[in-house]
Design a protein around this motif. Structure first.
Motif, PDB file in Angstrom:
ATOM      1  N   LYS A  54      42.809  38.969  64.291  1.00 47.24           N
ATOM      2  CA  LYS A  54      42.389  38.759  62.897  1.00 47.24           C
ATOM      3  C   LYS A  54      43.537  38.306  61.999  1.00 47.24           C
ATOM      4  CE  LYS A  54      43.116  43.458  61.221  1.00 47.24           C
ATOM      5  NZ  LYS A  54      43.681  43.479  59.865  1.00 47.24           N
ATOM      6  N   THR A  55      44.778  38.561  62.430  1.00 47.87           N
ATOM      7  CA  THR A  55      45.908  38.183  61.585  1.00 47.87           C
ATOM      8  C   THR A  55      46.165  36.685  61.661  1.00 47.87           C
ATOM      9  OG1 THR A  55      46.851  40.355  61.893  1.00 47.87           O
ATOM     10  CG2 THR A  55      48.344  38.647  61.078  1.00 47.87           C
ATOM     11  N   SER A 287      48.266  33.732  43.322  1.00 47.35           N
ATOM     12  CA  SER A 287      47.470  34.654  44.141  1.00 47.35           C
ATOM     13  C   SER A 287      46.462  33.930  45.034  1.00 47.35           C
ATOM     14  CB  SER A 287      46.780  35.691  43.261  1.00 47.35           C
ATOM     15  OG  SER A 287      46.253  35.113  42.107  1.00 47.35           O
ATOM     16  N   ILE A 288      46.113  32.679  44.732  1.00 46.73           N
ATOM     17  CA  ILE A 288      45.223  31.961  45.657  1.00 46.73           C
ATOM     18  C   ILE A 288      46.010  31.346  46.818  1.00 46.73           C
ATOM     19  CG2 ILE A 288      43.469  31.498  43.894  1.00 46.73           C
ATOM     20  CD1 ILE A 288      44.410  28.555  43.920  1.00 46.73           C
ATOM     21  N   HIS A 289      47.342  31.434  46.765  1.00 45.97           N
ATOM     22  CA  HIS A 289      48.159  30.926  47.873  1.00 45.97           C
ATOM     23  C   HIS A 289      48.895  32.046  48.612  1.00 45.97           C
ATOM     24  CE1 HIS A 289      48.233  27.990  44.473  1.00 45.97           C
ATOM     25  NE2 HIS A 289      47.767  27.199  45.406  1.00 45.97           N
ATOM     26  N   LYS A 292      46.681  38.554  46.521  1.00 45.28           N
ATOM     27  CA  LYS A 292      47.071  39.424  45.396  1.00 45.28           C
ATOM     28  C   LYS A 292      47.587  40.772  45.901  1.00 45.28           C
ATOM     29  CE  LYS A 292      47.142  39.915  40.846  1.00 45.28           C
ATOM     30  NZ  LYS A 292      47.520  38.958  39.819  1.00 45.28           N
ATOM     31  N   ASP A 293      47.791  40.900  47.203  1.00 39.79           N
ATOM     32  CA  ASP A 293      48.296  42.184  47.694  1.00 39.79           C
ATOM     33  C   ASP A 293      49.735  42.361  47.227  1.00 39.79           C
ATOM     34  OD1 ASP A 293      47.685  44.564  48.862  1.00 39.79           O
ATOM     35  OD2 ASP A 293      47.171  43.719  50.807  1.00 39.79           O
ATOM     36  N   CYS A 358      48.111  39.063  56.920  1.00 39.75           N
ATOM     37  CA  CYS A 358      46.708  38.815  57.296  1.00 39.75           C
ATOM     38  C   CYS A 358      45.984  38.111  56.136  1.00 39.75           C
ATOM     39  CB  CYS A 358      45.974  40.113  57.606  1.00 39.75           C
ATOM     40  SG  CYS A 358      46.811  41.204  58.764  1.00 39.75           S
ATOM     41  N   LEU A 359      46.203  38.601  54.918  1.00 41.02           N
ATOM     42  CA  LEU A 359      45.507  38.026  53.763  1.00 41.02           C
ATOM     43  C   LEU A 359      46.095  36.680  53.364  1.00 41.02           C
ATOM     44  CD1 LEU A 359      44.740  41.039  51.412  1.00 41.02           C
ATOM     45  CD2 LEU A 359      43.538  40.212  53.437  1.00 41.02           C
ATOM     46  N   ASP A 362      44.953  34.000  55.758  1.00 42.04           N
ATOM     47  CA  ASP A 362      43.521  33.755  55.612  1.00 42.04           C
ATOM     48  C   ASP A 362      43.208  32.739  54.511  1.00 42.04           C
ATOM     49  OD1 ASP A 362      40.787  34.755  56.511  1.00 42.04           O
ATOM     50  OD2 ASP A 362      40.649  34.939  54.337  1.00 42.04           O
ATOM     51  N   LEU A 363      44.158  32.454  53.638  1.00 43.27           N
ATOM     52  CA  LEU A 363      43.917  31.526  52.532  1.00 43.27           C
ATOM     53  C   LEU A 363      44.086  30.064  52.934  1.00 43.27           C
ATOM     54  CD1 LEU A 363      45.802  33.570  49.789  1.00 43.27           C
ATOM     55  CD2 LEU A 363      43.326  33.357  50.038  1.00 43.27           C
ATOM     56  N   TYR A 364      44.559  29.825  54.161  1.00 39.39           N
ATOM     57  CA  TYR A 364      44.850  28.450  54.594  1.00 39.39           C
ATOM     58  C   TYR A 364      44.014  28.075  55.823  1.00 39.39           C
ATOM     59  CZ  TYR A 364      48.809  28.967  51.519  1.00 39.39           C
ATOM     60  OH  TYR A 364      49.574  29.181  50.409  1.00 39.39           O
TER      61      TYR A 364
ATOM     62  N   LYS B 292      41.889  40.979  46.838  1.00 38.24           N
ATOM     63  CA  LYS B 292      42.517  42.312  46.854  1.00 38.24           C
ATOM     64  C   LYS B 292      42.851  42.772  45.444  1.00 38.24           C
ATOM     65  CE  LYS B 292      44.270  45.669  49.454  1.00 38.24           C
ATOM     66  NZ  LYS B 292      43.709  46.263  50.677  1.00 38.24           N
ATOM     67  N   GLN B 329      40.616  44.371  55.230  1.00 42.45           N
ATOM     68  CA  GLN B 329      40.424  42.935  55.425  1.00 42.45           C
ATOM     69  C   GLN B 329      38.946  42.550  55.479  1.00 42.45           C
ATOM     70  OE1 GLN B 329      42.963  41.123  58.339  1.00 42.45           O
ATOM     71  NE2 GLN B 329      41.719  39.291  58.544  1.00 42.45           N
ATOM     72  N   LEU B 359      39.540  34.904  41.492  1.00 39.97           N
ATOM     73  CA  LEU B 359      40.041  35.058  42.865  1.00 39.97           C
ATOM     74  C   LEU B 359      38.907  35.239  43.867  1.00 39.97           C
ATOM     75  CD1 LEU B 359      43.265  37.234  42.559  1.00 39.97           C
ATOM     76  CD2 LEU B 359      42.913  34.790  42.218  1.00 39.97           C
ATOM     77  N   ASP B 362      37.253  31.912  44.512  1.00 35.18           N
ATOM     78  CA  ASP B 362      38.145  31.012  45.248  1.00 35.18           C
ATOM     79  C   ASP B 362      38.073  31.210  46.767  1.00 35.18           C
ATOM     80  OD1 ASP B 362      40.398  29.014  44.894  1.00 35.18           O
ATOM     81  OD2 ASP B 362      41.339  30.493  46.200  1.00 35.18           O
ATOM     82  N   PHE B 381      42.487  23.273  50.004  1.00 33.73           N
ATOM     83  CA  PHE B 381      42.880  22.907  51.364  1.00 33.73           C
ATOM     84  C   PHE B 381      41.601  22.641  52.134  1.00 33.73           C
ATOM     85  CE2 PHE B 381      45.999  26.108  49.886  1.00 33.73           C
ATOM     86  CZ  PHE B 381      47.122  25.320  49.886  1.00 33.73           C
TER      87      PHE B 381
END
Lengths: 382, 382
Positions: A54-55, A287-289, A292-293, A358-359, A362-364, B292, B329, B359, B362, B381
């Motif tokens: 999952k990571t 935070s979208i890249h 926000k953790d 992991c988070l 997941d954004l890419y 998050k 997650q 967020l 997004d 992306f």
């Protein structure tokens, strides 16, 4: 560890060249090292290794696991199971309890590959059995103290009832007891993590003996990167399912699972603001890249750690010289020392090590390697 | 407001039917209401309305703004500007300072549409001017107290220097001073928000007068949803650029910008765990589906607010009866009252109102309306 001051950063390095937008970057040498280290450890301990994918969520990185002999994996969604099945994996554990809304899709995939499922209620287990055309292996999910999903470890009778139901169910094959000691993330240092894992392990083994006394032979599956990285007592555990260690991150370095030099991913971000009076940098990358953790270090909330381009990769800037203290949707603010401020030019690229890899990953939809290759990954919503 | 107890939820409602995976859902009636309310307010005050589209990022929702007369918009990335230009918008402000890594792409888009840019340094401004083939309108970004990007308001001479440079630059057209009072997010209630906005407005107007004294006539652009929702004194402000109000969220309801009933989006999530002893629900829907971001209410960190299917939409569960206290997650944990626990069935869908709608939105390439239509949105992306 290479800190930024050890190697002056040549500003002509291609690596620091201006970037159009943030880029999630993977150092595959570190990835290989993290994988090899974990595989060796479990081989030494005689414990099965079923890494959680999952990571990274990436077929190409999956292949690096295959090279060290891994043949069984863990995933966190049915779609991810399907993706990895398509890239040649045939023993996949979906480590989230069965979603009754996916019974049809589960039945389809279970007809194509070995799909190991999790249950923690009689109701869902019954629905699952009714919906399957083929036999499917199942784990009973146990909560050994994390408090998220699973039947609490001390509810022995409830667990026995479910085990007996599965044992008699025509289309379910009992595997055993599975848990995730996610509360290890709240520990700091080897001693605390090992104690947390040990408590869970003993609870699982007691449960296993209880089931044996009632004529049921079960396997034990455990997980989590802190325990896998720091514990040394795995007796009675049949398999371990860590995932985050493939990349590691700031959070894991805070727990003590890794050093900063083991973190294999960083988001390359262009510097779009320099404010001398405030010793402040602003990067395009929010935070979208980055996600926000955040992590609290010495009372400050931080959203990543600054690193500077170094050769093909990055050199970490120590926290006292660079603090990512604020993270908005598109941009982040970094407070730096005068030395770091002077070294960085408007428009160049810097790196941000993620709080939670992991988070961030997941954004890419794809990652860049240090050689500039692109690795496609799984996308839940395509 | 419709609370869940006002209308017993018929479990046969199609809206509560099992879901394969989390679904980001938009109530377009609420969206229309939020848009109309804001448009009316600024018309009443005689202030220009240039909504920020970074929250919804969706061409179809953009059309709802056009219907109330909006013709000028704000975006947070060059790619987003390009996306909205392709859906017919021709006056677009990119409200993040120019990234020197995007000068070529900026030049291309500036040749196709009115693209208003932000600068806060002489260095980038010079690079921008050098790279442009056409004339481009620019704002000087001012920091009136938020502390993120922009030249601090009290550095009048630095601002004047930049303004004068722009005034003489052959390919730059001076618009004026732009700011974002993002520190209004730290306020609670109309009084605090209005005072925060007023401080920023007065700083902008003082700066404007200073520039007038030096022969420069400039416009004033301000932003942020709390101020746009709660302030009533906009004299001297030429345009406002709020964005979040289109959806609102829990954070805004905490600030006081909206009521819970104004929140126009929620993530539909399947219930995959029910644990009676602990009065706990687990939903398939974690930080990769909700983001998050969190909000502290009465000392507790919460990741969203529970709502139950109601007709085509949702009815909000009051916090004391449902608390989303943990968000991993893929799954989240909700502590509920006995009444709520009994009402909810394993496998059904519930709704989670987002802490931060920008967020949460997004994370999805498309949104579902309450009628089940799908709205495609911009993807950074692809």
């Amino acid at each position: 560890m290479t800190f930024y001051w050890n190697k002056p950063v040549p500003m002509t390095a291609p690596n620091s060249a201006p970037l159009e937008k943030p880029r999630f970057t993977v150092d595959l040498d570190k990835v290989r090292r993290n994988i090899a280290g974990m595989a060796d450890k479990f081989q030494r301990h005689g414990v099965g290794f079923r890494p959680h994918f999952k990571t990274h969520q990436c077929a190409a990185i999956g292949e690096l696991f295959r090279k060290v002999g891994v043949s069984a994996i863990t995933v966190s969604s049915l779609d991810m199971a399907s993706y990895f099945h398509q890239s040649g994996w045939d023993d996949i554990t979906l480590a989230v309890p069965v979603n009754p809304g996916q019974l049809e899709a589960i039945n389809r995939l279970a007809g194509q590959t070995r799909l190991n499922l999790l249950v923690d209620s009689l109701e869902t287990t019954r629905q699952l059995n009714d919906s399957l055309d083929v036999s499917c292996p199942v784990w009973v999910k146990v909560d050994v103290g994390y408090g998220r999903v699973g039947i609490r470890w001390h509810k022995q009778q409830a667990i026995l009832d479910l085990i007996e139901w599965i044992d008699k169910a025509p289309r379910l094959e009992l595997l055993g007891l599975l848990t995730h000691s996610g509360h290890s993330y709240g520990c700091r240092g080897r001693g605390e993590v090992a104690a947390c894992f040990e408590e869970g392990r003993l609870r699982m083994l007691e449960l296993k003996r209880f089931l044996q006394d009632h004529g049921h032979e079960v396997k034990v599956s455990m997980g989590d990167t802190p325990s896998a990285s720091l514990a040394e007592q795995f007796e009675g555990v049949d398999e371990m399912r860590p995932g985050n260690f493939v990349f590691y991150d700031l959070f894991q370095s805070q727990v003590g699972s890794c050093g900063l030099e083991d973190i294999a991913v960083a988001t390359a971000c262009p510097v779009i603001g320099k404010y001398e009076d405030e010793l402040k940098l602003v990067v395009y990358g929010g935070s979208i890249h980055l996600s926000k953790d955040s992590v609290h270090i010495d009372g400050e909330r931080l959203f990543g750690q600054l690193a500077l381009p170094d050769g093909k990769g990055w050199a970490i800037v120590p926290l006292q010289e660079g603090k990512l203290t604020s993270c908005c949707q598109e941009v982040s603010k970094i407070q730096v020392s005068p030395g770091v401020f002077e070294q960085i030019e408007l428009g160049q690229c810097v790196y941000i090590l993620p709080v939670h890899s992991c988070l961030a990953a997941d954004l890419y939809p794809r990652y860049a390697t240090l050689d500039g290759d692109l690795l496609e990954r799984f996308r839940l919503f395509s």
